[in-house]
Write an enzyme that holds these catalytic residues in place. Structure first.
Site, PDB file in Angstrom:
ATOM      1  N   ASP A 692       0.873  -1.167   0.000  1.00 43.45           N
ATOM      2  CA  ASP A 692       0.000   0.000   0.000  1.00 43.45           C
ATOM      3  C   ASP A 692       0.920   1.230   0.000  1.00 43.45           C
ATOM      4  OD1 ASP A 692      -2.129   1.751   0.067  1.00 43.45           O
ATOM      5  OD2 ASP A 692      -3.199   0.684   1.649  1.00 43.45           O
TER       6      ASP A 692
HETATM    7  C1  BGC Z   1      -5.103   3.243   0.186  1.00 44.06           C
HETATM    8  C2  BGC Z   1      -5.088   2.337  -1.022  1.00 44.06           C
HETATM    9  C3  BGC Z   1      -4.957   3.172  -2.259  1.00 44.06           C
HETATM   10  C4  BGC Z   1      -3.638   3.961  -2.165  1.00 44.06           C
HETATM   11  C5  BGC Z   1      -3.355   4.837  -3.379  1.00 44.06           C
HETATM   12  C6  BGC Z   1      -3.909   4.208   0.204  1.00 44.06           C
HETATM   13  O1  BGC Z   1      -4.091   5.213   1.137  1.00 44.06           O
HETATM   14  O2  BGC Z   1      -5.125   2.481   1.350  1.00 44.06           O
HETATM   15  O3  BGC Z   1      -6.260   1.577  -1.053  1.00 44.06           O
HETATM   16  O4  BGC Z   1      -5.019   2.378  -3.411  1.00 44.06           O
HETATM   17  O5  BGC Z   1      -3.715   4.826  -1.045  1.00 44.06           O
HETATM   18  O6  BGC Z   1      -4.158   5.950  -3.396  1.00 44.06           O
END
Ligand code: BGC
Length: 912
Positions: A692
């Site tokens: 993530d």
């Molecule tokens: C989230 C993800 C997301 C990523 C990119 C993170 O804060 O948990 O689900 O895809 O950001 O925006």
């Protein structure tokens, strides 16, 4: 050339909206008579929630069709005075976006409804609709407070007033997940319907069911209990540091149907229709698998669809079982009144087995009687078949993996009922596991002139290509670049693969990832399609319909050169208050897995990927970066991993995102059991995994470290998301290769995972010139408002513009014109600060003459100024219009400075 017809896309999404609406109560109020007047109450009729908040909700849309728009477009007769009163009031009480990342309030202020208005409306209107809305999302769980899980006093007043004056009243819920339903007892509405958050076509679909064009066929993907405290996870959900999953496998209906039937207001799988169905079923088979044939007859008076749900009751032996487990479902086609159809549902042994984590480490069907139930919800499903397993049968022998390292007691079902017992602890030596899966090193060959295009076109094999890569090339391949990398589609979350010049020279394209489960998030402001949310999608129980919708989403991705959509979100609705439940499907892993697989089927059919996330145990937003989920291996395998397993094995998933937090005390990005033992060794996953965004990583027992890429690569989490520059980053890969803590073979393995994926993308096809373009037809043209004409600044070699008065908020644009007296090449520095959290994401996109020059994402700066620089900004036009697009509020702009680097004469590009 492939064609995506925007109008058909809108129609398909509205069909999904209509099929996902769940009718829970209907005492003669619905469907509404199109020829009679309807009064609609509640401000959310005009401020429809298309989704929740955070990365999964930041789709820029040209138009959202809310509930009133949908009704009006469908030709409903609405009470004009009520509508005007709400419109005027909402104009004076505009939508409150809150500030920054996770800062939007859960609900909007409600209009105080006067007795007079309701009384007058009731004289001419046949029925009243009352709309209640809620949001939540990333970094912000729901809460059991008025305005979130509970209704506010203003909302209750509205329901009370409407109830007093109207004979027929229905409550519509525009929410991301279930909310408290005590209002049903308090105000006795005649109808209640969950509309969920339907994306940009939510109101169109809602109107179809409200006006009876479509009979509701949505089913609850979660159990609705009387009280939030009745949910078995409630005791542990809120803990900031460690969530003990003490309820174990008894999540949602598995708990309620086994131990607490009387606590259920509406059972899992429940949903009414405007017609009635008769379900009969018969089955053949046994422990090797059961074939069930269901006959469904429409015995009511209008056309409709029904879902046949099949549940297994396994013998409550040594392992202790839930009384019901969903093991199959199918939805009928549209059946006219009197019409019938036959559905075939296969139940495999794995869906009837349990995982024995107490020493056997195997999926087992215990000896005893297996009863199979079929029906239209978990509670009313009738026993249709049973068979006996004479002895215990091992369905799949595995090894212990990902088991707890912290002692706790979990819920079990003994022959005397509910009890708690110590959870089996991990005996795994993770270091030995690493060696068990250690690949062979490919001898480095130096440059042989092989490009990735040569591999794509069959002239060379991938290992020969990888052999040429030096350690730095390999290191670059585990670095994702973002957000808003200029190497891929503007405003997207990440680039991966060809993120360095050397890799690009070797014809490794940069793959592009874009959020998220409910459509593409393009932070430059580009408009995209906003899809129905995960809960709604699950409620359709309609796999082929989803595949059709996501085939269109896949084409939209291709038209935007996006390879991976960062979704579907597949975490489990363990507790109703999880903020991201709207992005996820259900409390049930089988439904979750099947719906994800159906989405992937659509995306795959047009050659793009859905990155299934968050792997695994991402079930609470509060303190998500540091939270430990302490879960038994059995609960992991039966509940929290099961959906992912179905998406990998049946859906062919090729891209996975791990989580921010820990599972059994190890950050998932560094977990070899999760990423290698289970995902690849057991499930046969052949794609690539990513972290993530800016996730922590650690080695067992060590502190979290965002630069510990060596631990990530050892675990076979292939790509770190995200580095500001994929070509250079301060990770520990080079040092770890040097000191032997990381082996080159492991880095080459990550490279192979990433490159194998890239070879199958349209990004690769563009390099080899074999790509088929996609034309989007009937999409409305985009317009951007700007005030550039009023704001003109003279740039005479150098200039600092004071930006402190500039307002930043979601989707706001700020434009200005530069009168450039000395044309040439400039440096542009943009300075801003923010008091938001360190992990808030506040993107600002800079456009010069309509071209995006970059998107810069500020995180919280503790109030200190932080500057982003565009090193080379060509200003070769006397009047240059700039536009800043703000993705979110919470940023305090400070200044923009232009400094001349070279005059136009020295660049050879002068047009003066
Ligand atoms: C989230 C993800 C997301 C990523 C990119 C993170 O804060 O948990 O689900 O895809 O950001 O925006």
């Amino acid at each position: 050339m492939a064609i995506l017809d925007w109008n058909k896309y809108l129609e398909k999404a509205a069909e999904v909206n209509a099929e996902g609406a769940v009718l829970l109560k209907n005492d003669g109020v619905l469907p509404l008579d199109k020829n009679s007047e309807i009064s609609v109450f509640g401000r959310i009729q005009l401020d429809y929630y298309k989704s929740g908040t955070g990365s999964g909700g930041m789709v820029n849309v040209a138009k959202v069709t809310g509930i009133v728009d949908g009704l009006l477009e469908a030709g409903a007769k609405l009470n004009g005075k009520v509508l005007k009163t709400y419109r005027d009031w909402v104009a004076e009480h505009p939508y409150d976006y809150g500030e920054g990342w996770g800062g939007e309030p859960w609900c909007q202020q409600e209009m105080p409804l006067s007795d007079e208005l309701a009384a007058e409306a009731a004289e001419t209107s046949d029925a009243a609709l009352c709309v209640i809305g809620r949001t939540a999302g990333e970094e912000q769980d729901n809460s059991c407070k008025a305005g979130s899980y509970l209704l506010t006093d203003a909302e209750k007043d509205m329901l009370r007033t409407v109830r007093k004056h109207f004979k027929k009243m229905a409550v519509l819920l525009n929410v991301g997940n279930i909310i408290d339903m005590g209002f049903v007892d308090e105000f006795s509405p005649d109808g209640v319907m969950y509309l969920w958050q339907g994306g940009m076509t939510g109101g169109t679909g809602a109107a179809k069911v409200l006006l009876g064009e479509v009979s509701p066929s949505g089913k609850l993907p979660d159990t609705i209990a009387f009280d939030i405290a009745d949910y078995p996870s409630d005791k542990n959900f809120h803990d900031r540091d460690r969530n003990f999953y003490a309820e174990d496998i008894f999540v949602g209906y598995r708990y309620f149907e086994t131990f607490a039937k009387d606590k259920v207001r509406y059972p899992f799988g429940f949903g009414l229709s405007y017609t009635d169905f008769e379900i009969t079923a018969e089955a053949v088979g046994g422990a090797e698998g059961v074939k069930l044939t269901a006959k469904v007859k429409n015995i009511g008076s209008c056309a409709g669809k029904e879902v046949v749900q099949v549940y297994i009751e396994a013998p409550n032996g040594r392992l202790g079982k839930a009384a019901r487990v969903l093991c199959g479902f199918e939805k009928t086609p549209l059946l006219a009144a009197g019409e019938e159809c036959t559905l075939d549902i296969d139940i495999d042994s794995r869906s009837m087995a349990s995982y024995d984590d107490s020493g056997a480490y195997a999926w087992v069907m215990e000896a005893g009687e297996y009863n199979i139930y079929a029906g239209s919800d978990v509670r009313s499903a009738k026993k249709v078949y049973s068979f006996t397993a004479a002895e215990d049968i091992v369905i799949e022998q595995l090894e212990q993996a990902l088991a707890p390292v912290t002692e706790f007691e979990r819920m079990v079902r003994t022959e005397n009922g509910l009890a708690y017992k110590k959870v089996p602890m991990s005996k795994v030596d993770e270091k030995a596991r690493r060696l068990q899966f250690m690949p062979e090193e490919i001898t480095q060959s130096g440059d042989k002139g092989i490009t990735l295009a040569d591999v794509a076109e069959g002239r060379n094999d991938l290992d020969s290509f990888i052999a040429q890569l030096d350690d730095n090339d390999l290191n670059c391949l585990v670095r994702g670049e973002g957000m808003c990398s200029p190497k891929v589609t503007p405003g997207t979350a990440a680039a991966f693969g060809g993120v360095s010049d050397r890799l690009a020279e070797r014809k490794v394209p940069a793959g592009c990832c874009s959020d998220g489960p409910s459509g593409m998030r393009l932070d430059v402001g580009t408009k995209a399609f906003s899809l129905p949310n995960g809960t709604l999608i699950a409620a359709t129980f309609n796999k082929p319909l989803l595949t059709e919708l996501f085939t269109m989403t896949g084409l939209e991705m291709r038209a935007n050169k996006v390879d991976c959509l960062l979704g579907p979100g597949m975490n489990i609705h363990r507790h109703p208050l999880n903020g991201r439940n709207f992005e996820y499907f259900s409390e049930d892993p089988f439904l979750t897995g099947k719906m994800a697989a159906a989405e992937l089927k659509g995306l795959h059919s047009v050659g793009v990927e859905g990155t299934i996330k968050h792997f695994c145990g991402n079930n609470q937003e509060t303190n998500r970066h540091f939270l430990d989920s302490a879960v038994s291996e059995r609960a992991l395998r039966e509940i929290y991993l099961r959906g992912f397993e179905i998406a990998v094995k049946e859906g062919g998933a090729k891209s996975i995102m791990t989580t921010y937090g820990k599972v059994n005390d190890l950050w998932t990005a560094g977990s070899i059991d999760l990423n290698t033992t289970i995902l690849r060794h057991e499930w046969g996953f052949t794609g690539f995994t990513m972290t993530d965004w800016w996730a922590n990583i650690n080695d067992r027992g060590c502190k979290p470290d965002k630069d510990n890429f060596a631990a990530m690569v050892r675990a076979q989490n292939d790509v770190y998301m995200v580095c500001a520059d994929g070509g250079k980053h301060t990770d520990n890969v080079a040092a770890s290769l040097e000191n032997g803590e990381l082996r080159r073979a492991e880095l080459q393995r990550a490279a192979r995972n990433v490159l194998s994926f890239i070879l199958g993308t349209h990004a690769m096809k563009r390099v080899t010139g074999s790509d088929e373009t996609v034309e989007v037809i009937n999409k409305p043209a985009e317009t951007v408002d700007d005030g550039a004409a009023e704001r003109v600044f003279t740039l005479d070699g150098g200039l600092t513009i004071d930006m402190t008065a500039v307002k930043t908020a979601r989707n706001l644009d700020y434009s200005f014109t530069l009168d450039v007296t000395q044309l040439g090449q400039y440096r542009m520095e943009i300075t801003a600060s923010s008091t938001q959290s360190e992990l808030a994401q506040m993107p600002v996109t800079v456009f010069s003459m309509g071209t995006a020059w970059g998107t810069f994402t500020w995180n919280g700066t503790g109030g200190e100024p932080v500057t982003f620089t565009i090193d080379e900004m060509p200003l070769f036009s006397r009047y240059t219009i700039f536009r800043l697009h703000f993705g979110l509020g919470g940023l305090d702009m400070r200044s923009i400075t232009f400094t001349k680097l070279r005059s136009a004469e020295n660049t050879g590009l002068s047009n003066s």
